[in-house]
Design a protein around this motif. Structure first.
Motif, PDB file in Angstrom:
ATOM      1  N   UNK A   1       0.794  -1.219   0.000  1.00  0.00           N
ATOM      2  CA  UNK A   1       0.000   0.000   0.000  1.00  0.00           C
ATOM      3  C   UNK A   1       0.824   1.265   0.000  1.00  0.00           C
ATOM      4  N   UNK A   2       2.104   1.140   0.229  1.00  0.00           N
ATOM      5  CA  UNK A   2       2.984   2.293   0.278  1.00  0.00           C
ATOM      6  C   UNK A   2       3.456   2.730  -1.093  1.00  0.00           C
ATOM      7  N   UNK A   3       4.361   3.710  -1.085  1.00  0.00           N
ATOM      8  CA  UNK A   3       4.852   4.309  -2.326  1.00  0.00           C
ATOM      9  C   UNK A   3       6.367   4.411  -2.312  1.00  0.00           C
TER      10      UNK A   3
ATOM     11  N   UNK B   1      16.807  -2.481  -5.871  1.00  0.00           N
ATOM     12  CA  UNK B   1      15.889  -3.475  -5.326  1.00  0.00           C
ATOM     13  C   UNK B   1      14.681  -2.806  -4.689  1.00  0.00           C
ATOM     14  N   UNK B   2      13.530  -3.318  -5.015  1.00  0.00           N
ATOM     15  CA  UNK B   2      12.276  -2.899  -4.381  1.00  0.00           C
ATOM     16  C   UNK B   2      11.678  -4.121  -3.694  1.00  0.00           C
ATOM     17  N   UNK B   3      11.426  -3.988  -2.409  1.00  0.00           N
ATOM     18  CA  UNK B   3      10.827  -5.076  -1.645  1.00  0.00           C
ATOM     19  C   UNK B   3       9.570  -4.558  -0.960  1.00  0.00           C
ATOM     20  N   UNK B   4       8.456  -5.230  -1.207  1.00  0.00           N
ATOM     21  CA  UNK B   4       7.180  -4.824  -0.635  1.00  0.00           C
ATOM     22  C   UNK B   4       6.729  -5.910   0.325  1.00  0.00           C
ATOM     23  N   UNK B   5       6.588  -5.560   1.582  1.00  0.00           N
ATOM     24  CA  UNK B   5       6.182  -6.522   2.598  1.00  0.00           C
ATOM     25  C   UNK B   5       4.667  -6.520   2.770  1.00  0.00           C
TER      26      UNK B   5
END
Length: 128
Positions: free
Chosen positions: A15-17, A123-127
């Motif tokens: 849900x973040x940016x 790197x993009x990591x979405x938890x």
């Protein structure tokens, strides 16, 4: 010597940016269309978004439409990828690339081989 350098990746909750930036040097930036690609572990590279040399044409993968926005600032030799409403499935290494092409962007997500220069990735990591 051409350099393409991405920045702005990191860890974010679902849900973040995040906003990715890509700065190219050693080339005439407005001679190049720019693209963002991503590749997750064990998966094929995917075209995410691209923008024509003057910003007049843009394209997005269906998986990111309505959530990601690409833009460029030719005065700063920089292209941006604003990523909103991030999902865990967006987790990936994101790469920026430059292609010496004018015209529209109908080709730019599917033809990674058209790109002349690539960055090292961020790197993009979405938890969840």
């Amino acid at each position: 010597q051409v350099q393409v350098v991405e920045s702005g990746g990191g860890l974010v909750q679902a849900g973040g940016s995040l906003r990715l930036s890509c700065t190219a040097s050693g080339l005439t930036f407005d001679d190049y269309a720019m693209g963002w690609f991503r590749q997750a572990a064990g998966k094929e590279r995917e075209g995410v978004s691209c923008i024509s040399w003057n910003g007049g044409s843009k394209d997005y993968a269906d998986s990111v439409k309505g959530r990601f926005t690409i833009s460029r600032d030719n005065a700063k030799n920089t292209v941006y990828l604003q990523m909103n409403s991030l999902k865990p499935e967006d987790t990936s290494m994101y790469y920026c690339a430059a292609a010496a092409r004018y015209g529209g962007t109908t080709w730019c997500l599917a033809r990674a081989y058209e790109y002349n220069y690539w960055g090292q990735g961020t790197q993009v990591t979405v938890s969840s």
